[in-house]
Design a protein around this motif. Structure first.
Motif, PDB file in Angstrom:
ATOM      1  N   LYS A   1       0.859  -1.448   0.008  1.00 11.00           N
ATOM      2  CA  LYS A   1      -0.124   0.087   0.024  1.00 11.00           C
ATOM      3  C   LYS A   1       0.995   1.691   0.521  1.00 11.00           C
ATOM      4  N   LEU A   2       0.422   2.021  -0.696  1.00  6.19           N
ATOM      5  CA  LEU A   2       1.554   3.208  -1.043  1.00  6.19           C
ATOM      6  C   LEU A   2       0.385   4.322  -1.668  1.00  6.19           C
ATOM      7  N   LYS A   3       0.764   5.224  -0.498  1.00  4.87           N
ATOM      8  CA  LYS A   3       0.041   7.088  -0.652  1.00  4.87           C
ATOM      9  C   LYS A   3       1.203   7.616  -0.723  1.00  4.87           C
ATOM     10  N   MET A   4       1.029   8.220  -2.046  1.00  4.57           N
ATOM     11  CA  MET A   4       1.986   9.272  -2.283  1.00  4.57           C
ATOM     12  C   MET A   4       1.589  10.193  -3.050  1.00  4.57           C
ATOM     13  N   THR A   5       0.773  11.516  -2.415  1.00  2.00           N
ATOM     14  CA  THR A   5       0.152  12.885  -2.691  1.00  2.00           C
ATOM     15  C   THR A   5       0.883  13.758  -2.590  1.00  2.00           C
ATOM     16  N   LEU A   6       0.380  15.296  -3.806  1.00  2.00           N
ATOM     17  CA  LEU A   6       1.066  16.179  -3.168  1.00  2.00           C
ATOM     18  C   LEU A   6       2.332  16.042  -3.622  1.00  2.00           C
ATOM     19  N   MET A   7       2.757  15.290  -5.144  1.00  2.00           N
ATOM     20  CA  MET A   7       4.420  15.339  -5.515  1.00  2.00           C
ATOM     21  C   MET A   7       4.366  16.358  -6.266  1.00  2.00           C
TER      22      MET A   7
ATOM     23  N   HIS B   1      -2.745  -1.322  -3.385  1.00  2.00           N
ATOM     24  CA  HIS B   1      -3.650   0.057  -2.857  1.00  2.00           C
ATOM     25  C   HIS B   1      -2.689   1.191  -3.348  1.00  2.00           C
ATOM     26  N   LEU B   2      -3.084   1.860  -4.196  1.00  2.00           N
ATOM     27  CA  LEU B   2      -2.000   3.229  -4.746  1.00  2.00           C
ATOM     28  C   LEU B   2      -2.893   4.565  -4.995  1.00  2.00           C
ATOM     29  N   ASP B   3      -1.853   5.574  -4.493  1.00  2.00           N
ATOM     30  CA  ASP B   3      -3.123   6.542  -4.128  1.00  2.00           C
ATOM     31  C   ASP B   3      -1.784   7.236  -5.159  1.00  2.00           C
ATOM     32  N   ILE B   4      -1.986   8.491  -5.481  1.00  2.00           N
ATOM     33  CA  ILE B   4      -1.091   9.555  -6.470  1.00  2.00           C
ATOM     34  C   ILE B   4      -2.374  10.818  -6.518  1.00  2.00           C
TER      35      ILE B   4
END
Length: 335
Positions: free
Chosen positions: A161-167, A188-191
């Motif tokens: 599960k990886l969450k990387m927002t506001l890159m 689960h991937l949240d970009i």
């Protein structure tokens, strides 16, 4: 400022939470509660060291009260941490980064979940930090880059599960096979909220760990079940790729993707055979006319987040409930 240490037990997991709050009370300011005493840290983590359970969870939600010295005290205790959350720290401080590296090294055999929020991390910092916690299954970061995604998927083979927002807007515009990593564990991937990210960036982004299976012959082995791409610049071409490659997808959040049209949404709905929930909040080019077609072409759908507030009526709600599908008004989070 004041500090609150909390030790609690829930579902046989032990938690330690240290966080700060502001107060206008002049009495509190005069008493000088502006730091966490070292003896309190030592007593807290002495307890962790004495406890033989391996499910400790540490939350540090503060900016001013925790220093690199305190992080080192945690590392010195060799805590069997399972989950670590550090939020609100200035990681431009090289000593703080060194302390975090030592902490990750100290609990590398037990740490499974890591959250680093509200501070920028360079690619170099991430590369150095990622050398230690190879057992991580969940990572949440913000204000990082696409190169970080490659680093994490390479260094953390168990990542699910990886969450990387506001890159930062440093998209990988071209792709090289040197970046290729196969990761069929990630579900689960949240970009979300990467407003600069386009269809091409999405394809190259996905190829880094091959979560979209471009180099798989049997796409059924792909495990990706949740995909959040809210507030991105993807259009119908990106949706076609998602529909063709993410065969096991259950949850899709494409809210506020303003370039999407009915055609792109239907591509994903028709091809993602296990899709159960989809969020269309603020997809301005998507009309309510396709809702019936969505439910008829994908009977597995159980919830649809409507593009607009005025799309929902009581009669419409009842009609879709007869198909086993719930229509919801736009919200910040659908699932």
């Amino acid at each position: 400022m004041a500090w609150i240490p909390i030790q609690s037990e829930q579902r046989k997991k032990k938690f330690i939470q240290l966080f700060s709050f502001s107060s206008n009370s002049s009495t509190m300011e005069k008493q000088g509660h502006g730091h966490i005493p070292d003896d309190c840290w030592e007593l807290t983590f002495k307890k962790m060291r004495q406890d033989d359970e391996r499910d400790w969870i540490l939350y540090l939600w503060t900016r001013d009260l925790v220093s690199d010295k305190h992080i080192l005290l945690v590392a010195k205790a060799l805590p069997p941490l399972k989950k670590l959350e550090l939020v609100g720290f200035d990681f431009g401080d090289q000593y703080l980064e060194i302390s975090l590296k030592l902490l990750l090294l100290a609990c590398q055999l037990t740490l499974e979940e890591l959250t680093l929020g509200s501070f920028p991390l360079t690619d170099t910092s991430i590369s150095e930090l990622a050398q230690h916690p190879s057992s991580l299954t969940f990572i949440e970061l913000d204000d990082c880059s696409v190169v970080t995604f490659y680093t994490l998927t390479k260094s953390c083979p168990l990542l699910e599960k990886l969450k990387m927002t506001l890159m930062r807007g440093q998209g990988m515009d071209t792709f090289c096979l040197d970046y290729l990593l196969k990761n069929n564990r990630m579900w689960h991937l949240d970009i979300s909220s990467n407003t600069w990210l386009t269809d091409m960036n999405l394809q190259n982004f996905g190829q880094v760990s091959d979560v979209f299976g471009r180099y798989y012959v049997d796409l059924s082995v792909l495990n990706l079940k949740t995909l959040r791409t809210r507030r991105m610049q993807i259009d119908d071409e990106g949706m076609t790729m998602i529909g063709n490659r993410c065969l096991n997808l259950r949850y899709l959040d494409i809210g506020s993707c303003k370039k999407l049209t009915d055609e792109g949404v239907m591509e994903a709905v028709r091809n993602c055979q296990r899709l159960r929930e989809i969020n269309l909040f603020e997809c301005k080019k998507v009309s309510s006319d396709i809702l019936h077609q969505m439910v008829l072409s994908r009977p597995s759908l159980r919830r649809i987040g409507l593009p607009r507030f005025d799309d929902l009526s009581e009669q419409m709600m009842k009609e879709f409930l007869s198909f086993g599908c719930w229509l919801s008004v736009p919200s910040t989070e659908l699932f």
